[in-house]
Scaffold this motif. Structure first.
Motif, short mmCIF file in Angstrom:
data_model
loop_
_atom_site.label_atom_id
_atom_site.label_comp_id
_atom_site.label_asym_id
_atom_site.label_seq_id
_atom_site.Cartn_x
_atom_site.Cartn_y
_atom_site.Cartn_z
N LYS A 110 20.52 -2.06 -15.36
CA LYS A 110 21.48 -3.10 -14.98
C LYS A 110 21.36 -3.41 -13.49
CE LYS A 110 24.99 -2.23 -18.52
NZ LYS A 110 26.36 -1.74 -18.81
N HIS A 111 21.18 -2.37 -12.69
CA HIS A 111 21.04 -2.57 -11.25
C HIS A 111 19.75 -3.32 -10.92
CE1 HIS A 111 21.74 -1.63 -6.99
NE2 HIS A 111 20.44 -1.41 -6.91
N LEU A 112 18.66 -2.94 -11.55
CA LEU A 112 17.39 -3.64 -11.32
C LEU A 112 17.51 -5.10 -11.70
CD1 LEU A 112 14.87 -0.95 -12.65
CD2 LEU A 112 15.07 -1.71 -10.28
N ASP A 113 18.12 -5.37 -12.85
CA ASP A 113 18.27 -6.76 -13.30
C ASP A 113 19.13 -7.56 -12.33
OD1 ASP A 113 16.75 -6.13 -15.51
OD2 ASP A 113 18.45 -6.02 -16.91
N ALA A 114 20.21 -6.96 -11.86
CA ALA A 114 21.12 -7.66 -10.95
C ALA A 114 20.46 -7.97 -9.61
CB ALA A 114 22.38 -6.83 -10.73
N GLU A 115 19.55 -7.07 -9.18
CA GLU A 115 18.87 -7.24 -7.89
C GLU A 115 17.58 -8.04 -8.00
OE1 GLU A 115 19.96 -6.17 -4.83
OE2 GLU A 115 21.85 -5.66 -5.84
N GLY A 116 17.22 -8.40 -9.22
CA GLY A 116 15.97 -9.13 -9.42
C GLY A 116 14.74 -8.28 -9.15
N LYS A 117 14.85 -6.97 -9.40
CA LYS A 117 13.74 -6.05 -9.16
C LYS A 117 13.29 -5.46 -10.50
CE LYS A 117 15.40 -5.02 -4.52
NZ LYS A 117 15.95 -4.02 -3.59
N SER A 118 12.10 -4.87 -10.50
CA SER A 118 11.56 -4.39 -11.77
C SER A 118 10.96 -2.99 -11.71
CB SER A 118 10.48 -5.36 -12.27
OG SER A 118 9.40 -5.44 -11.34
N VAL A 119 10.88 -2.39 -10.51
CA VAL A 119 10.19 -1.10 -10.37
C VAL A 119 11.09 -0.09 -9.67
CG1 VAL A 119 8.19 0.12 -9.41
CG2 VAL A 119 7.94 -2.22 -10.27
N ALA A 120 11.14 1.13 -10.23
CA ALA A 120 11.84 2.26 -9.61
C ALA A 120 10.82 3.36 -9.37
CB ALA A 120 12.96 2.75 -10.52
N LEU A 121 10.68 3.76 -8.10
CA LEU A 121 9.66 4.74 -7.73
C LEU A 121 10.27 5.82 -6.84
CD1 LEU A 121 6.72 5.73 -7.54
CD2 LEU A 121 6.42 4.16 -5.59
N PRO A 122 10.43 7.05 -7.36
CA PRO A 122 10.93 8.15 -6.53
C PRO A 122 9.84 8.63 -5.57
CG PRO A 122 11.25 8.58 -8.89
CD PRO A 122 10.29 7.44 -8.77
N LYS A 123 10.22 8.84 -4.31
CA LYS A 123 9.28 9.33 -3.29
C LYS A 123 9.92 10.49 -2.54
CE LYS A 123 5.87 7.49 -2.15
NZ LYS A 123 4.45 7.65 -2.55
N GLY A 124 9.25 11.64 -2.59
CA GLY A 124 9.76 12.81 -1.90
C GLY A 124 9.33 12.87 -0.45
N SER A 125 10.03 13.68 0.35
CA SER A 125 9.69 13.88 1.75
C SER A 125 8.78 15.10 1.90
CB SER A 125 10.96 14.10 2.58
OG SER A 125 11.84 13.00 2.44
N PRO A 126 7.90 15.10 2.89
CA PRO A 126 7.03 16.25 3.12
C PRO A 126 7.86 17.52 3.33
CG PRO A 126 6.29 14.38 4.41
CD PRO A 126 7.62 13.99 3.83
N GLY A 127 7.44 18.60 2.69
CA GLY A 127 8.14 19.87 2.84
C GLY A 127 9.36 20.03 1.96
N MET A 128 9.69 19.00 1.17
CA MET A 128 10.86 19.08 0.31
C MET A 128 10.63 19.96 -0.91
SD MET A 128 13.98 18.22 -0.42
CE MET A 128 14.37 16.87 0.69
N ALA A 129 9.39 19.96 -1.44
CA ALA A 129 9.11 20.65 -2.70
C ALA A 129 9.14 22.16 -2.55
CB ALA A 129 7.75 20.21 -3.24
N LEU A 130 9.66 22.80 -3.58
CA LEU A 130 9.61 24.24 -3.70
C LEU A 130 8.54 24.62 -4.71
CD1 LEU A 130 13.42 25.10 -3.97
CD2 LEU A 130 11.93 25.65 -2.05
N ASP A 131 7.99 25.81 -4.58
CA ASP A 131 7.03 26.28 -5.56
C ASP A 131 7.79 26.91 -6.73
OD1 ASP A 131 4.63 26.88 -6.76
OD2 ASP A 131 4.39 28.78 -5.70
N THR A 132 8.69 26.10 -7.30
CA THR A 132 9.56 26.58 -8.35
C THR A 132 9.66 25.53 -9.44
OG1 THR A 132 10.88 27.76 -6.71
CG2 THR A 132 11.85 27.50 -8.89
N GLY A 133 9.38 25.93 -10.68
CA GLY A 133 9.53 25.02 -11.80
C GLY A 133 10.99 24.82 -12.15
#
Length: 485
Positions: free
Chosen positions: A410-433
């Motif tokens: 609904k948010h994408l449609d309202a904003e006229g957008k079509s793509v959602a892409l998560p992007k992490g910051s360097p050093g954010m990831a843990l070596d944990t599943g």
């Protein structure tokens, strides 16, 4: 190769509980969007169509394991597999989803094109071998987490010497005759504690052979409170009260086990002692780990304990030395005679149904990415991965995921957008599943294929229904970690 002529708005992989539930949310909220589902099997139901072993049932109460939008009104707390399968089928028919499902197709590859802003999914018809291609703007994986082709089957010494049948529950023979047979079930998890009481009445004798015990918890299999309330209140009220109550109880039990492990260990072992009395050695029910380091095994109305007390079933805690012609030789020197050996040794985990993912023809490996809000995948556009709870009913998380995706679309449609892409910051990831806190064998075997989680929100996977409900349904959709364009 067949190719769909027009891109779909949403393509869902999997027509089990998660896939049908997600499709119901989308079909209701977006009647004008084009939605399709791909299902490898010839019918829907997923896990509940695949597993056909005796006694197959849920290990979560149906008030919270079922869909929040479709009340489970039967008073039986833990439903059997056929009843759950019929519930999924009934839901699909009610929401007119059957015509949207493509059966018998195994997913092979999925590639995102940044130029076209489309997924191209290649499937194979398992009956004909013919390839079929779909294109879609958004891809949702509801394939569960295990390999449907085979379960986990360890190699046993001299296995070929055994003259009887060896069966894994995932490949249960349709017409297996176990009447008056001697049966050994190898395992101590949910499948083993289900099989033993389900088969005990017909077999000559059945033995549960475990290397180490699990926590076993008896649960009444009839919701007497709801039965009483149903005499005075509307069905929807009774269902919502039961659902809220059971979610709260489950969460309280889990948190109590984590915060006061010694006290909860004493409580859990105490309720087993009351069930088995002095006739069965408590060492068979005394795990070496603390409660909820692995999932608890629920037995409805204490049926496992009934089978053990009857003498038709027994339990052995020992290590297998080797198989022999007439059964299993244990390290202790004891031989368990058997006509049938059932290897209830667990699942073989698999992500995305075995499908390979790429972005602009560059491979993306799930274990190298973090999970955004427990649902979207880092560095992969327009891909949702529905993975339920390990410490609560699976579908609670799947339901939240479907509702969040409706918000996002609904948010994408309202904003006229079509793509959602998560992007992490360097050093954010843990070596944990995302499920590394569980010590279960099937989890530990899959540590190298599971997605990662981060040090803080929105990259942490909490396995907490209350926190997830707030994060997915109440918090703002936009943040610095999610790019929308």
């Amino acid at each position: 190769m067949q190719t769909t002529t027009k891109p779909l708005d949403v393509l869902i992989i999997g027509a089990g509980l998660s896939g049908i539930g997600t499709a119901c949310h989308l079909a209701r909220e977006f009647p004008n969007k084009t939605i399709a589902l791909i299902e490898r099997r010839k019918t829907l139901g997923g896990t509940w169509d695949l597993f056909r072993y005796p006694g197959i049932r849920s290990d979560s109460d149906m008030a919270s394991f079922g869909y929040g939008f479709k009340p489970w009104l039967a008073s039986k707390v833990l439903a059997d597999g056929p009843a759950i399968r019929e519930y999924v089928i009934e839901t699909a028919k009610e929401f007119k989803l059957y015509e949207k499902i493509h059966f018998g197709l195994q997913t092979q590859t999925a590639n995102w094109s940044s130029t076209d802003k489309l997924w191209t999914l290649v499937t194979r018809d398992e009956a004909s071998g013919e390839e079929q291609t779909f294109t879609a703007r958004f891809l949702i994986s509801c394939t569960g987490y295990f390999n449907h082709d085979q379960g986990y089957q360890p190699e046993f010494v001299d296995e070929a010497c055994f003259k009887g049948q060896i069966i894994h529950p995932q490949q249960w023979p349709e017409h297996l005759d176990y009447r008056n047979k001697r049966v050994v079930v190898i395992g101590s998890g949910a499948t083993a504690v289900t099989l033993v009481p389900a088969m005990a009445e017909k077999v000559r004798h059945i033995t549960m052979l475990q290397r180490s015990p699990s926590y076993v918890f008896a649960l009444p299999n009839k919701d007497k409170i709801s039965d009483v309330l149903a005499k005075f209140l509307p069905d929807s009220w009774v269902f919502n009260l039961a659902r809220s109550r059971n979610i709260a109880i489950q969460r309280a039990l889990y948190l109590s086990c984590r915060r006061w492990p010694n006290a909860m260990r004493k409580f859990l072992l105490g309720q087993v002692q009351k069930q088995i009395g002095q006739h069965i050695d408590m060492r068979h029910f005394t795990p070496q780990y603390m409660p909820w380091d692995e999932r608890l095994c629920v037995v409805p109305d204490g049926d496992l304990f009934d089978a053990l007390r009857s003498g038709k079933a027994s339990i052995e805690t020992d290590v297998i030395d080797r198989f022999c012609e007439n059964g299993i030789l244990l390290k202790s020197g004891k031989t368990l005679e058997a006509d049938i050996i059932i290897s209830a040794t667990g699942l073989q985990l698999q992500m995305l149904g075995g499908m390979t993912i790429s972005v602009d023809d560059q491979p993306r490996h799930l274990n190298e990415q973090m999970v955004y809000k427990g649902l979207l995948i880092e560095n992969i556009p327009n891909l949702a991965w529905v993975f339920g709870y390990t410490n609560a009913p699976w579908t609670l998380k799947a339901d939240l995921a479907g509702r969040y995706l409706c918000r996002l679309f609904k948010h994408l449609d309202a904003e006229g957008k079509s793509v959602a892409l998560p992007k992490g910051s360097p050093g954010m990831a843990l070596d944990t599943g995302i499920v590394d806190s569980l010590q279960s064998g099937y989890v530990q075997r899959a540590k190298d294929i599971m997605p990662r989680q981060g040090r803080s929100a929105p990259w942490q996977v909490t396995m907490h229904y209350g926190k997830d409900k707030h994060m997915l349904l109440k918090e703002a959709l936009t943040d610095s970690a999610l790019q929308l364009f």
